[in-house]
Design a protein around this motif. Structure first.
Motif, short mmCIF file in Angstrom:
data_model
loop_
_atom_site.label_atom_id
_atom_site.label_comp_id
_atom_site.label_asym_id
_atom_site.label_seq_id
_atom_site.Cartn_x
_atom_site.Cartn_y
_atom_site.Cartn_z
N ARG A 30 0.83 -1.22 0.00
CA ARG A 30 0.00 0.00 0.00
C ARG A 30 0.86 1.25 0.00
NH1 ARG A 30 -3.98 -2.22 4.70
NH2 ARG A 30 -5.33 -3.48 3.37
N GLY A 31 1.89 1.25 0.83
CA GLY A 31 2.77 2.43 0.90
C GLY A 31 3.43 2.70 -0.43
N ALA A 32 3.94 1.65 -1.08
CA ALA A 32 4.60 1.81 -2.37
C ALA A 32 3.60 2.25 -3.45
CB ALA A 32 5.29 0.51 -2.78
N PHE A 33 2.39 1.69 -3.39
CA PHE A 33 1.38 2.07 -4.38
C PHE A 33 0.94 3.51 -4.18
CE2 PHE A 33 -3.07 1.09 -6.25
CZ PHE A 33 -2.66 1.44 -7.52
N VAL A 68 2.76 5.92 -3.12
CA VAL A 68 3.81 6.79 -3.69
C VAL A 68 3.55 6.95 -5.18
CG1 VAL A 68 6.28 6.93 -4.24
CG2 VAL A 68 5.55 6.30 -1.93
N VAL A 69 3.22 5.86 -5.86
CA VAL A 69 2.93 5.93 -7.29
C VAL A 69 1.68 6.78 -7.54
CG1 VAL A 69 2.23 4.57 -9.33
CG2 VAL A 69 4.08 3.75 -7.85
N ILE A 70 0.63 6.54 -6.77
CA ILE A 70 -0.60 7.31 -6.95
C ILE A 70 -0.35 8.81 -6.76
CG2 ILE A 70 -2.87 7.81 -5.94
CD1 ILE A 70 -3.13 4.79 -5.39
N GLU A 71 0.36 9.15 -5.73
CA GLU A 71 0.58 10.56 -5.39
C GLU A 71 1.58 11.25 -6.32
OE1 GLU A 71 -0.71 12.46 -2.68
OE2 GLU A 71 -2.16 10.83 -2.44
N HIS A 72 2.59 10.51 -6.80
CA HIS A 72 3.71 11.18 -7.48
C HIS A 72 3.97 10.68 -8.89
CE1 HIS A 72 4.62 13.02 -3.64
NE2 HIS A 72 4.58 11.82 -3.08
N HIS A 73 3.07 9.88 -9.47
CA HIS A 73 3.36 9.31 -10.79
C HIS A 73 3.57 10.36 -11.87
CE1 HIS A 73 -1.05 9.73 -11.03
NE2 HIS A 73 -0.89 9.78 -12.34
N LYS A 74 2.92 11.51 -11.76
CA LYS A 74 3.04 12.54 -12.79
C LYS A 74 4.44 13.15 -12.80
CE LYS A 74 -1.84 13.59 -12.89
NZ LYS A 74 -2.91 14.50 -12.48
N GLY A 75 5.12 13.14 -11.66
CA GLY A 75 6.45 13.72 -11.60
C GLY A 75 7.58 12.72 -11.78
N MET A 76 7.26 11.45 -11.97
CA MET A 76 8.30 10.42 -12.12
C MET A 76 8.73 10.30 -13.57
SD MET A 76 6.89 7.29 -9.80
CE MET A 76 6.47 7.50 -8.08
N THR A 113 7.83 2.82 -14.46
CA THR A 113 7.64 1.42 -14.87
C THR A 113 8.33 0.48 -13.89
OG1 THR A 113 9.52 1.57 -16.40
CG2 THR A 113 7.31 1.91 -17.33
N GLY A 114 9.47 0.88 -13.36
CA GLY A 114 10.16 0.05 -12.35
C GLY A 114 9.31 -0.13 -11.11
N ARG A 115 8.71 0.94 -10.64
CA ARG A 115 7.84 0.84 -9.46
C ARG A 115 6.61 -0.02 -9.75
NH1 ARG A 115 8.63 4.50 -5.15
NH2 ARG A 115 10.35 5.94 -5.52
#
Length: 194
Positions: A118-121, A123-131, A137-139
């Protein structure tokens, strides 16, 4: 006087036996309550974990789709949501010890794996636009891998907890322990008699 002495001795023996039986009954009743607590807790935890495990096919499909979109550099349809909770486990995590060492360790592992996922997901939900695309894709691959790596282990735990919750008191650790002690004593006696 001799009859009075015998009566007193008989009364003391009877009182002692009554106290011993009351103590033993109380002890067995407490073990029975613990058995009911542990089997009820096992069933509740199995149900909560099953609700997560049954979502795995949907999550696998979601991550496959998200990976395809990320590799094509398309926008991801991810929106902020509240962090999910585990109401059964979170209500009293100290009860995990009722399940015995093997199940306690596996239950703790399962819930910590869920928290890590959940924590890792999030991070993706919150910050995917800036990655950058490689990081994203790695995450997503690691998240998908967490599901694949833990699915069989989680189902095995769920099945084990369900089997444990179906145990009657006569098959409990308490009764099993006493039966082993009695059998051991019988074997020792029979060897002495030989």
């Amino acid at each position: 006087m001799a009859d009075g002495g015998v009566t007193v001795v008989a009364a003391v023996i009877a009182a002692g036996a009554a106290v011993t039986v009351a103590y033993a009954s109380n002890f067995v009743a407490e073990q029975y309550r613990r058995h009911l607590d542990s089997t009820g807790w096992a069933s509740a935890i199995a149900g909560e974990l099953r609700s997560h495990a049954e979502a795995f096919p949907l999550l696998k499909a979601l991550f496959a789709d998200l990976l395809q979109r990320a590799e094509k550099k398309e926008p991801l349809p991810l929106y902020p949501i509240p962090m999910p909770t585990d109401p059964v486990f979170d209500s009293d995590p100290g009860k995990v010890g009722l399940l015995g060492a093997q199940f306690a360790g596996e239950v703790a592992f399962a819930y910590e794996s869920l928290r890590a996922f959940r924590g890792a997901f999030f991070v993706v939900i919150e910050h995917h636009k800036g990655m950058d695309p490689e990081q994203l894709t790695g995450r997503l691959r690691r998240l998908s891998g967490m599901i694949h790596d833990n699915e069989a282990r989680l189902w095995s735990l769920i099945n084990g907890l369900n089997a444990y919750s179906d145990l009657g008191f006569s098959k409990s650790r308490f009764v099993d322990s006493w039966m082993h002690r009695l059998h051991f004593r019988q074997r020792v006696r029979s060897r002495r008699e030989q």
